[in-house]
Design an enzyme around this catalytic site. Sequence first.
Site, PDB file in Angstrom:
ATOM      1  N   HIS A 170       0.660  -1.275  -0.061  1.00  0.00           N
ATOM      2  CA  HIS A 170       0.067  -0.046  -0.134  1.00  0.00           C
ATOM      3  C   HIS A 170       0.783   1.401   0.071  1.00  0.00           C
ATOM      4  CE1 HIS A 170       0.756   0.175   4.307  1.00  0.00           C
ATOM      5  NE2 HIS A 170       0.577   1.441   4.211  1.00  0.00           N
TER       6      HIS A 170
HETATM    7  C1  UD1 Z   1      -1.827   6.173   5.669  1.00  0.00           C
HETATM    8  C2  UD1 Z   1      -0.357   6.514   6.120  1.00  0.00           C
HETATM    9  C3  UD1 Z   1       0.555   5.485   6.111  1.00  0.00           C
HETATM   10  C4  UD1 Z   1      -0.112   4.190   6.689  1.00  0.00           C
HETATM   11  C5  UD1 Z   1      -1.063   3.707   6.212  1.00  0.00           C
HETATM   12  C6  UD1 Z   1      -1.623   2.486   6.774  1.00  0.00           C
HETATM   13  C7  UD1 Z   1      -0.053   9.028   5.765  1.00  0.00           C
HETATM   14  C8  UD1 Z   1       0.793   9.786   4.956  1.00  0.00           C
HETATM   15  N1  UD1 Z   1       0.190   7.653   5.355  1.00  0.00           N
HETATM   16  O1  UD1 Z   1      -1.609   5.644   4.269  1.00  0.00           O
HETATM   17  O2  UD1 Z   1       1.589   5.734   7.016  1.00  0.00           O
HETATM   18  O3  UD1 Z   1       0.955   3.278   6.651  1.00  0.00           O
HETATM   19  O4  UD1 Z   1      -2.020   4.796   6.169  1.00  0.00           O
HETATM   20  O5  UD1 Z   1      -2.799   2.379   6.012  1.00  0.00           O
HETATM   21  O6  UD1 Z   1      -0.665   9.309   6.714  1.00  0.00           O
HETATM   22  N2  UD1 Z   1      -8.733   5.330   1.059  1.00  0.00           N
HETATM   23  C9  UD1 Z   1     -10.079   4.881   1.175  1.00  0.00           C
HETATM   24  N3  UD1 Z   1     -10.695   4.400   2.050  1.00  0.00           N
HETATM   25  C10 UD1 Z   1     -10.399   4.504   3.203  1.00  0.00           C
HETATM   26  C11 UD1 Z   1      -8.805   5.170   3.377  1.00  0.00           C
HETATM   27  C12 UD1 Z   1      -8.221   5.473   2.073  1.00  0.00           C
HETATM   28  O7  UD1 Z   1     -10.569   4.769   0.132  1.00  0.00           O
HETATM   29  O8  UD1 Z   1     -11.049   4.217   4.526  1.00  0.00           O
HETATM   30  C13 UD1 Z   1      -8.278   5.743  -0.052  1.00  0.00           C
HETATM   31  C14 UD1 Z   1      -8.302   7.183  -0.503  1.00  0.00           C
HETATM   32  O9  UD1 Z   1      -9.087   7.190  -1.302  1.00  0.00           O
HETATM   33  C15 UD1 Z   1      -6.877   7.463  -0.467  1.00  0.00           C
HETATM   34  C16 UD1 Z   1      -5.850   6.449  -0.520  1.00  0.00           C
HETATM   35  O10 UD1 Z   1      -6.879   5.199  -0.032  1.00  0.00           O
HETATM   36  O11 UD1 Z   1      -6.577   8.473  -1.537  1.00  0.00           O
HETATM   37  C17 UD1 Z   1      -4.871   6.636   0.505  1.00  0.00           C
HETATM   38  O12 UD1 Z   1      -5.089   7.063   1.884  1.00  0.00           O
HETATM   39  P1  UD1 Z   1      -4.453   8.003   2.978  1.00  0.00           P
HETATM   40  O13 UD1 Z   1      -5.156   8.405   3.993  1.00  0.00           O
HETATM   41  O14 UD1 Z   1      -3.412   8.966   1.885  1.00  0.00           O
HETATM   42  O15 UD1 Z   1      -3.373   7.031   3.298  1.00  0.00           O
HETATM   43  P2  UD1 Z   1      -2.875   5.483   3.205  1.00  0.00           P
HETATM   44  O16 UD1 Z   1      -2.262   5.161   1.985  1.00  0.00           O
HETATM   45  O17 UD1 Z   1      -3.752   4.618   3.576  1.00  0.00           O
END
Ligand code: UD1
Length: 356
Positions: A200
């Site tokens: 991820h």
């Molecule tokens: C975040 C953390 C990372 C951690 C990870 C665990 C930061 C910079 N990164 O990354 O350190 O290891 O969480 O999972 O804070 N999304 C969904 N549903 C959700 C959550 C996210 O669809 O419930 C999608 C969103 O569209 C988003 C993408 O996943 O664009 C990434 O979500 P984001 O909050 O940027 O963080 P993670 O990649 O999960």
Amino acid sequence: MTVIGARPQFIKAAPVSKAIRKYTTEILIHTGQHYDHNMSRIFFDDMGIPVPDANLEVGSGPHGQQTGLMLERIEDRLKESVPDLVLVYGDTNSTLAGALAAVKMEIPVCHIEAGLRSYNRKMPEEINRILADRCADLLCCPTETAVRNLQAEGIKKNVYLTGDVMYDAALHFRDIAVRQSGIMKRLQLKEKEYVLCTLHRAENTDSVGRLTNIVNALIDSEAVIVLPVHPRTEKMLLQSRLMERVKKNGHITMIPAISYLDMIRLEMSAGKIVTDSGGVQKEAYFFDIPCITLRDETEWTETVSDGWNCLAGARYEKILDAIHSFHPVSKKYSHYGNGRAADIIAGHIARFLSIT
Ligand code: UD1
């Protein structure tokens, strides 16, 4: 006041919230960074984490926007409650926002998982953890390496080696997972006859080159692979059209993101683990499972120096080779404490606040 928002923080908060509440009251704030049921609510239900006092519903967005919204909304909560201390975990945007909002209001900050470094400033997590450590008044380090990293940066005051709260959680929940999780049966998996893979990190998912190399290696390995898919990864696999190739493949089972109990159940019986997650690397180590890490460096250097973790990056040959032939030969040491890190941290917080 504790600020959490992303999946790994819920896992860490499970043992710590329980320990803290023996001394004092806790206001639990969920930033809403993770919001899907499988990325958030399921952890609170399974692990008995108290219901958050507020959800700031920040959701997804570019880093500046996501962090900025959190900062604004956390500040409002701080003004309302004026807590004695703000507790943040790890290295996510929720960590940075919580630490920054508090320090600007002269409220002491405690950082759990302080001192970790990958020395790769391209990772948003590296920036978040460096800044959170700079804001913190009380720094709880999971490993000796983390303490040394802080010392090298001149941070020495109120730095404590506490052990790792993820080890506490793994010890507490492993038997419960064996009793309660039905995932092995559901996926018809046999003990040690499959590889568990998670993927991820932005550095892998947001680079088509890296993602393609990783996916090709998984496909060409012909190993039985279980792949719980993070929403970010799902999006990028669809966008890059790699999804169809993975789906067509008979030996890779993709499932939506799973609960903590299902995850540790799968980890415990896996033949190998392939991952780019920090937490999963450690859990592999806790459960004696050889780990292949899809990154060029790691904060959890002990798992590599002990010979149980192999850094394969996004290199096709290296991943393929490691899936078939990586076997740890060396002894494991206990680098992550004694399973009582949460109690130790709660004790430090109580002393810091003079409430013992
Ligand atoms: C975040 C953390 C990372 C951690 C990870 C665990 C930061 C910079 N990164 O990354 O350190 O290891 O969480 O999972 O804070 N999304 C969904 N549903 C959700 C959550 C996210 O669809 O419930 C999608 C969103 O569209 C988003 C993408 O996943 O664009 C990434 O979500 P984001 O909050 O940027 O963080 P993670 O990649 O999960």
